[in-house]
Design an enzyme around this catalytic site. Structure first.
Site, PDB file in Angstrom:
ATOM      1  N   HIS A 148       8.457   6.556  14.741  1.00 33.05           N
ATOM      2  CA  HIS A 148       7.386   6.413  13.759  1.00 33.05           C
ATOM      3  C   HIS A 148       6.109   5.955  14.444  1.00 33.05           C
ATOM      4  O   HIS A 148       6.090   4.988  15.192  1.00 33.05           O
ATOM      5  CB  HIS A 148       7.794   5.426  12.672  1.00 33.05           C
ATOM      6  N   ARG A 417      18.754  13.219  10.671  1.00 32.65           N
ATOM      7  CA  ARG A 417      18.191  12.888   9.357  1.00 32.65           C
ATOM      8  C   ARG A 417      17.453  14.095   8.821  1.00 32.65           C
ATOM      9  O   ARG A 417      16.738  14.786   9.562  1.00 32.65           O
ATOM     10  CB  ARG A 417      17.227  11.698   9.437  1.00 32.65           C
ATOM     11  N   GLU A 538      15.325   5.303  -1.449  1.00 27.81           N
ATOM     12  CA  GLU A 538      13.991   4.909  -1.004  1.00 27.81           C
ATOM     13  C   GLU A 538      13.053   4.421  -2.102  1.00 27.81           C
ATOM     14  O   GLU A 538      12.377   3.419  -1.924  1.00 27.81           O
ATOM     15  CB  GLU A 538      13.335   6.085  -0.273  1.00 27.81           C
ATOM     16  N   ASP A 578       9.004   3.316   1.563  1.00 27.61           N
ATOM     17  CA  ASP A 578       8.627   4.091   0.380  1.00 27.61           C
ATOM     18  C   ASP A 578       8.759   3.271  -0.894  1.00 27.61           C
ATOM     19  O   ASP A 578       7.986   3.461  -1.837  1.00 27.61           O
ATOM     20  CB  ASP A 578       9.478   5.356   0.296  1.00 27.61           C
ATOM     21  N   ARG A 616      13.610  -0.788   8.077  1.00 25.24           N
ATOM     22  CA  ARG A 616      12.472  -1.703   8.099  1.00 25.24           C
ATOM     23  C   ARG A 616      11.415  -1.212   9.078  1.00 25.24           C
ATOM     24  O   ARG A 616      11.725  -0.625  10.101  1.00 25.24           O
ATOM     25  CB  ARG A 616      12.913  -3.103   8.522  1.00 25.24           C
ATOM     26  N   ARG A 750       2.732   9.571   3.731  1.00 21.70           N
ATOM     27  CA  ARG A 750       3.856   8.808   4.256  1.00 21.70           C
ATOM     28  C   ARG A 750       3.533   7.312   4.210  1.00 21.70           C
ATOM     29  O   ARG A 750       2.373   6.900   4.305  1.00 21.70           O
ATOM     30  CB  ARG A 750       4.179   9.230   5.691  1.00 21.70           C
TER      31      ARG A 750
END
Length: 919
Positions: A148, A417, A538, A578, A616, A750
């Site tokens: 990320h 994923r 989420e 989210d 997290r 996002r």
């Protein structure tokens, strides 16, 4: 007296910060000239006055100082303040190491958050040897590195900073002669000069394989050396703390995971080829490390067989070695290591396509699995111990043996994923080609479940080699076939988990099971499932429904039969990011807590072991904060010896760039897991009035947050204009697009850039908004005892205490004065005034509420270390914001100078570094 003691302890930190600041200042003067240096000082002092007083004269003076700056000079100023932030971080990390070591040497009792503390607590609580061994047997602790994109620095810059950290450590650990001290200072000057002349920013957007390579750097920095050291220290400490625990050799319960190369959710660049390459790169890093260590070990184990006893197994191992050198005929350990090296070299050639760094003495069969390598190293270890040479065995060999067990041939377990919507389309297409007219996507949930269960009973494949599938479906099938091939090549541990984003029903899980069946990863006749299927809940609504969804899933006999092959253990992932963007910080944390309680009850009823995976981020708004307190604040029964947690963005570098800091962070997670599992079994449930209070607070906070973010006309525009979100989206910090769709809707953005944008403008909105309104409504309804109840919750309930502590931290890092200057970027004056007034009022109300509940006079009163950190760094952080605002104005006014864009991106980097957990 306490303040004096703290001042004395912090003296080395202040010295290091001044030293590095002075060297940076000298470098700036020499490289850029006196005028740039003077401009930096003027801006710093004016920003400090503005920060302290929010003075209008200071605001004007600051604007005047920055407004006329040429773009190239602005870049130099940004780089100066940005580098100081990084250097201050280095000094703080070194001071943390210094204080930890000082405590370890001086303190009679172990420190909280260490394995020694957790084990001593376990001993005092009467945990038996059998109980401890049972914990280690079932324990699984796994930090999972993700790609990320909030780490904006290049690896080259991080490497230079690590060199500076090494030189500071050298000053602490060694007794220098005057000449050596002068040499060290010259080396520091060279390192800072090299850092100044190294580009921080990437010229091109990262590819997925670049992200893989960046992630692998942390194995060199920390994991390959420090995880074996963690286990060695744990084994030694067990017998020291309780003699009855001596000799326990815990299995490798703490290991690394990764999403880099397997996370396809929203990233079109992750495919079967990328997964194959990611695993190969990981394999090469692991095998390269083992080969180097074996070569060094061979040099160390020069024991003469005529002088020491060796075991029969060691004799056999050396006899099978291709090493027939007459020089080593009486050195059985070296011959055995030569044989192991030859087998490992053949393994590297076979599965990783690389040659060993040193030529093997002869040909040998490759290892079929890493367990065979571990077994051979175990033969050497046992032989040394049995012959009175345990001290030798417990050196390099012990660490290498543990490394091979922890990392295997795959280094880290990669998760797959994908979004549930993609699975739905893929399965729908498979049904239409195999059973025309099924119309799977039009079916209701119960009809889907029935159809999927029926198909899962048969071993007949649905995929046909004679059908041309859509590009998306072909891509999904290819990555699953690659997964099956990788299982055969590296072992099933290389790809053990499949995470389903946006899970909202049972069919989402069964769809993945069906797709796994098509690749041979589900075997219906054997009721065998080769991967854990992990639903990810989420949004606020999904969190509220996760209990009933899992209840329905676990009640299905067909799925339970598959789950038995996984040891009746089911992983569930909970999304912090989210849910926060959806409902705000307080509601998100509360719904996560309630979801865990619901899952604990459901799993207990079905007699299935629950393993939670916490998604997290680095910032409070994405579930960040101290790991130790977060784990201990989980509901009773949530940590059943197992936990996985994502490590994201710039937090990875902060935690794991330094080996000693990295080992400490790994130990914290392991220690908290042990404590939460063994020592909180009698933890009382929160009082019913606390539950009711949180429910009401959450309702008020949710209403305030949704009212602002999703129901205020123009808020979307305010967000895009008052933050650097548009510029962040164009920064080369990750391979994945910043939005799920090509739109500016907050719903489509996002969570990471959402939080990152608010962090950059210093408002930190996702980490606190709504709390002030919630407390105000709560106390207004209960003027007599409302605040007393909240204070009791803070004293008695770890969950609420952690929530407040995190808000205390994030509010201290916010700056409403700086945020007011970002508000000036909003073109519509009426919109700007209306929304910023609400933001300022709620910010003030939230601070007042936190202080009142925690009984503090100022933010971070109970966290002096972080308060000190902010005092040290923020005078150098604020100017970055002010220069960024000026450059944003120019850029948005149409200034096409590439230097302006570069300056914006450099300022984003510096602000992220100063805040440390911004995304």
């Amino acid at each position: 007296m306490k303040d004096d003691d703290t001042q004395e302890k912090d003296r080395p930190l202040r010295y290091d910060i001044r030293l590095l600041g002075r060297i940076l200042g000298e470098t700036l003067r020499a490289q850029e000239g006196e005028a740039v240096y003077a401009a930096v000082e003027r801006i710093r002092q004016t920003a400090l006055r503005f920060h302290r007083d929010e003075d209008e004269a200071a605001r004007r003076e600051l604007a005047d100082a920055i407004h006329g700056l040429p773009a190239d000079q602005a870049i130099r100023i940004i780089r100066a303040f940005g580098h100081f932030s990084h250097l201050a971080n280095i000094a703080e990390d070194q001071h943390h190491i210094r204080r930890t070591r000082a405590h370890a040497m001086a303190a009679p009792a172990p420190r909280e958050g260490t394995m020694a503390y957790a084990l001593a607590h376990a001993r005092d609580s009467g945990v038996s040897r059998a109980g401890l061994e049972a914990f280690f047997t079932r324990a699984q602790v796994c930090p999972v590195l993700t790609a990320h994109p909030t780490e904006v620095r290049r690896k080259s810059a991080i490497d230079r900073e690590m060199e500076i950290a090494r030189l500071l450590t050298e000053r602490d650990r060694m007794q220098f002669t005057p000449e050596e001290l002068a040499s060290n200072r010259r080396a520091l000057r060279r390192a800072v000069l090299t850092l100044w002349q190294t580009s921080i920013l990437r010229a091109t957007r990262l590819r997925v394989l670049d992200e893989v390579s960046n992630g692998l750097s942390y194995y060199d920095y920390t994991f390959l050396s420090e995880l074996p050291r963690f286990y060695a220290e744990l084994e030694d400490r067990l017998g020291e703390i309780d003699k009855s625990w001596a000799g326990i050799e815990p299995p490798s319960f703490l290991a690394m995971g990764s999403w880099i190369g397997g996370d396809r959710d929203g990233n079109p660049f992750v495919d079967a080829g990328v997964l194959r390459q990611a695993l190969r790169l990981q394999c090469r890093r692991a095998l390269g490390f083992y080969l180097d260590e074996l070569h060094s070990l061979g040099g160390e184990l020069s024991l003469d067989g005529r002088m020491v006893r060796v075991s029969a197994k060691l004799d056999e191992l050396s006899a099978h070695s291709p090493d027939h050198s007459i020089q080593r005929q009486d050195e059985p350990y070296r011959r055995a290591i030569s044989g192991i090296y030859a087998r490992l070299a053949a393994t590297a050639r076979t599965i990783a396509g690389i040659e060993a760094p040193h030529r093997a003495v002869g040909e040998a069969q490759p290892y079929a699995a890493a367990s065979e390598l571990v077994a051979d190293l175990g033969v050497i270890f046992d032989s040394l111990c049995d012959s009175g040479s345990a001290a030798i065995a417990r050196g390099r060999l012990r660490h290498l043996r543990r490394a091979a067990d922890v990392f295997g041939f795959h280094l880290a377990a990669i998760d797959l994923r994908q979004n549930s919507d993609v699975h739905e389309r893929t399965v729908g297409e498979l049904f239409e080609t195999a059973r025309p007219g099924t119309a799977y996507r039009t079916l209701g949930e119960d009809a889907r479940i029935a159809l999927l269960l029926d198909e899962l009973k048969t071993a007949r494949p649905m995929v046909s080699p004679f059908v041309a599938y859509s590009e998306e479906t072909a891509k999904e099938l290819a990555i699953l076939r690659e997964t099956a091939d990788s299982h055969r090549r590296y072992g099933k541990s290389c790809l053990p988990n499949y995470v389903i984003s946006q899970t909202d029903g049972v069919s989402d899980v069964l769809e993945v099971a069906l797709l796994l069946k098509e690749a041979g990863l589900v075997k219906p006749r054997d009721n065998a499932l080769d991967m854990n299927i992990s639903p990810l809940f989420e949004t606020i609504e999904d969190l509220r429904n996760c209990g009933p969804v899992m209840d329905k899933l676990l009640a299905l006999p067909g799925y339970r039969a598959l789950l038995r092959s996984r040891g009746d253990t089911q992983e569930v992932m909970l999304g912090y990011s989210d849910s926060n963007k959806d409902g705000g910080y307080l509601t998100s944390t509360w719904e996560l807590y309630k979801a865990e309680r619901a899952l604990i009850e459901v799993f207990k009823r079905h007699d299935v072991t629950l393993r939670l995976f916490h998604g997290r981020g680095g910032s409070i708004g994405r579930g960040g904060g101290p790991s130790y307190q977060a784990i201990l604040a989980q509901p009773k029964g949530a940590v059943q010896g197992a936990i996985r947690v994502t490590e994201q963005g710039e937090v990875i570098a902060a935690k794991y760039s330094n080996a000693e800091v990295g080992r400490r962070n790994l130990e914290i997670i392991a220690a908290a897991t042990l404590e939460a599992t063994l020592l909180q079994t009698d933890q009382p449930e929160p009082r019913p009035e606390f539950i009711a209070a949180m429910e009401e607070l959450s309702t008020h906070a949710f209403s305030a947050y949704r009212g602002l973010v999703y129901e205020t006309e123009g808020f979307e525009r305010y967000f895009w204009e008052s933050t650097a979100i548009g510029e962040i989206a164009n920064l080369n910090i990750g391979s994945r697009p910043s939005s799920r769709k090509n739109s500016k809707r907050i719903e489509d953005l996002r969570a990471i850039p959402w939080v990152f944008g608010w962090s950059q403008c210093r408002l930190m909105l996702p980490g606190w908004y709504g709390f002030g309104a919630a407390v105000k409504a709560w106390t207004a309804a209960r003027p007599k005892d409302g605040m007393a109840v909240l204070r009791a919750m803070y004293r008695e309930w770890p969950f609420f205490r952690t929530v407040l502590s995190n808000m205390d931290m994030v509010l201290a890092k916010s700056d409403i004065a700086v945020a007011s200057r970002y508000a000036e970027l909003v073109a519509d004056a009426t919109l700007r005034a209306a929304i910023f007034a609400r933001l300022r009022a709620e910010w003030r109300a939230s601070i007042d509420a936190v202080l009142a509940v925690m009984r503090q006079r100022a933010l971070l009163e109970s966290n002096p270390l972080l308060a000190r950190s902010i005092r040290n760094r923020f005078p150098y952080l604020d100017p970055l914001n002010h220069v960024q605002i000026e450059l944003l104005k120019r850029h948005r006014a149409g200034d096409a100078d590439a230097k302006v864009v570069e300056g914006i991106h450099l300022s984003i980097n510096g602000i992220a570094a100063g805040l440390r957990n911004s995304g």
